[in-house]
Enzyme design. Sequence first.
Site, PDB file in Angstrom:
ATOM      1  N   HIS A 156     -85.707  16.808  27.830  1.00  5.89           N
ATOM      2  CA  HIS A 156     -86.825  15.989  28.304  1.00  5.89           C
ATOM      3  C   HIS A 156     -86.818  15.909  29.830  1.00  5.89           C
ATOM      4  CE1 HIS A 156     -89.633  12.447  28.084  1.00  5.89           C
ATOM      5  NE2 HIS A 156     -89.062  12.206  29.248  1.00  5.89           N
ATOM      6  N   GLU A 157     -85.687  15.533  30.390  1.00  2.84           N
ATOM      7  CA  GLU A 157     -85.632  15.382  31.846  1.00  2.84           C
ATOM      8  C   GLU A 157     -85.808  16.718  32.555  1.00  2.84           C
ATOM      9  OE1 GLU A 157     -86.029  12.601  33.126  1.00  2.84           O
ATOM     10  OE2 GLU A 157     -85.655  11.481  31.280  1.00  2.84           O
TER      11      GLU A 157
ATOM     12  N   HIS B 206     -89.432  17.447  33.019  1.00  7.66           N
ATOM     13  CA  HIS B 206     -89.903  16.860  34.280  1.00  7.66           C
ATOM     14  C   HIS B 206     -89.465  17.729  35.453  1.00  7.66           C
ATOM     15  CE1 HIS B 206     -91.555  13.135  32.822  1.00  7.66           C
ATOM     16  NE2 HIS B 206     -90.418  12.679  32.351  1.00  7.66           N
TER      17      HIS B 206
ATOM     18  N   HIS C 195     -91.631  20.611  35.958  1.00  9.36           N
ATOM     19  CA  HIS C 195     -92.905  20.186  36.524  1.00  9.36           C
ATOM     20  C   HIS C 195     -92.802  20.132  38.053  1.00  9.36           C
ATOM     21  CE1 HIS C 195     -96.525  17.237  35.785  1.00  9.36           C
ATOM     22  NE2 HIS C 195     -96.894  18.354  36.364  1.00  9.36           N
TER      23      HIS C 195
END
Length: 681
Positions: free
Chosen positions: A471-472, A475, A478
């Site tokens: 999940h991190e 990010h 991104h």
Amino acid sequence: MSHPLLQDWAGPHGLPPFADIQPADFQAAFDAALSRHRAEIDAIASQPEAPSFANTLAAFDASGRLLTRLEHLFYTLTASATSPELQAQQRALAAPLAAHGSAVYMHAGLFARVDALFEARERLGLTAEQRRLLERVHLDFLRAGARLAPEAKARYAAVMARLAELTTRFAQNVLAAESGYQLRLLTEAELAGLPGFVRAAARQAAADRGLAEGVHVITLSRSLIVPFLSFSARRDLREQAWRAWVGRGDGSAGGADADNRELCREILALRVEQARLHGHASYADFALEDTMARSQPAVMQLLERVWQPALAAQARERDAVLGAMAAAGATHALEPWDWRFYAEQARRARFELDEAEVKPYFALDRMVEAMFDCASRLFGLQFKARPDIAGYHADVRAYEVLNADGSLRGLFLQDNFARPTKRSGAWMNALRNQSRALGATPVILNNNNFARGAVGEPTLLSFDDVRTLFHEFGHGLHGLLSDVEYERLAGTQVLRDFVELPSQLFEHWMAEPAVLKTFARHWQTDEPLPDALLAKLQAARQFGQGYETLRYTASAIVDMAAHALPEAPADVVAFERDTLAAWGLPPEVGMNHRLTHFQHLFSSAGYAAGYYVYLWAEVLDCDAFNAFVEAGDVFDPVVAARLRDCILAAGNSVEPGAAFRAFRGRDPVVEPMLKDRGLLV
């Protein structure tokens, strides 16, 4: 001697001189940075030339570089490697930094120029990205109070300064409650039921705190307390740990310094005042104005859509939990500190799946390899370990990120372990955002809070920990893949209910059989995850989703309800209790975050009236992943290129609804999310 924070940072990739920085250095550095930024703003506002995109918008985006890099560094350290001295600096600087932000966005001369450009935007011949920057910056000014009357501006600035002080104190109180708690396990009887990986992590937590050999410690780190609640046969100790975990900040542990109830109430009251100064009846209305959802009814419709199916799923799970209790001969009532323990037993009986059997296949280093490999297969990235690059703490690992052609994409830093000087949770932040105009390559940091393995042994992750890792890093991708001209539009600086799309989408690859079969290998034997065990993991994937969905949704409901009030509640604990009772939350379930330690809401305004965004983004991410499924290959290069171009590289240069439609060819639908959670009957 040059000031270490004001001189050019000559570390690799422009990193600051971490080893030379002292907490006392920040005051003088920020004084200089604020003064320089004020001068830059005055110069933009007072220039005699008529406003143009170049001399106003582009100049504003390029201003404040010293201040920006200091803030990125300062908030990284206060979150990940704090100290009493650094916390004192954080408290002292909170109000002045907020006051500076207000002064910039209420600067009459600067806003007049931005406003003039906004009114003339149709005639300026701007590119799509330039127009997006103009629209976003103009909205930033409006939402910071640029159009308010003089008296209202003064009051608004005072409110924002006070909020900065309160949210800083809130975060420090939560850290104090978390770092100060130790459940010491001294005897074999107190360790009853704990598998080897939990004992190893608890032994290491004790060693990290300088305790005697043989002592085991349970902390409030999620990666340690959740396994303890799942496996400990000592019901009395489970209750102690559970009460400490859920009681953070509510005054139940004693000590006024860590009691956040009044802080919550004052923050909520000031947010109501902030919203009213903007003409809104509640803070929720103000916050949602700049989101994809736009309104409270849209948010509540989504939360209600999952609530009843989740209640039904949790009721079925409750039957299984009660069955496990009966099988164990337990005659006591089912309490919150019992749920995870008996749910684990029910899962073990139903699916023949034991987490102690699974966890040895999920060593942290292997899972980092897995996430890098997925990013390489999807986006052509290469990750080169740089052990020679020192971070702010010995735990930090550095990787150069290269494009497929070998050119530099950016620097990725990863800080994986829980420690007393680090706030809880997991997050991504940037030490430097990407910007073509500024010639800036990104420096991206991921923080996790995994329980460190014992000396000489790897850190073993749960399946949930692996999901957090991916999940991190979603990010992180991104930020790393951002490809925009202007820093204000870079990377994760998108609308709050869009920012979780890349992170939650990347989670899907961690559970792909091809990924698991390659990288999930037993840390002692190097045996790959057996097919039979993989089948059990897949079969059990949705077990417990009713419970977990209710815990998340309850937190989102209380967040929205608290911020929808026309005035702050007198007692936030009573308000929370009454809200959950009205929705019928079963007492054994509880919330992911209670208000008194809900850092998403009260350590900043980032997720205030916005905790719903994880579910909103889950609608997007499940539908987006289906694009790969429909292509017949979860690494399909055409779909991956479209994802990179339309979502990841675009940052905030494109309106998020348009960005999703460009990727998917249509608006999102909710059914894939409900199916993924097992809530679609």
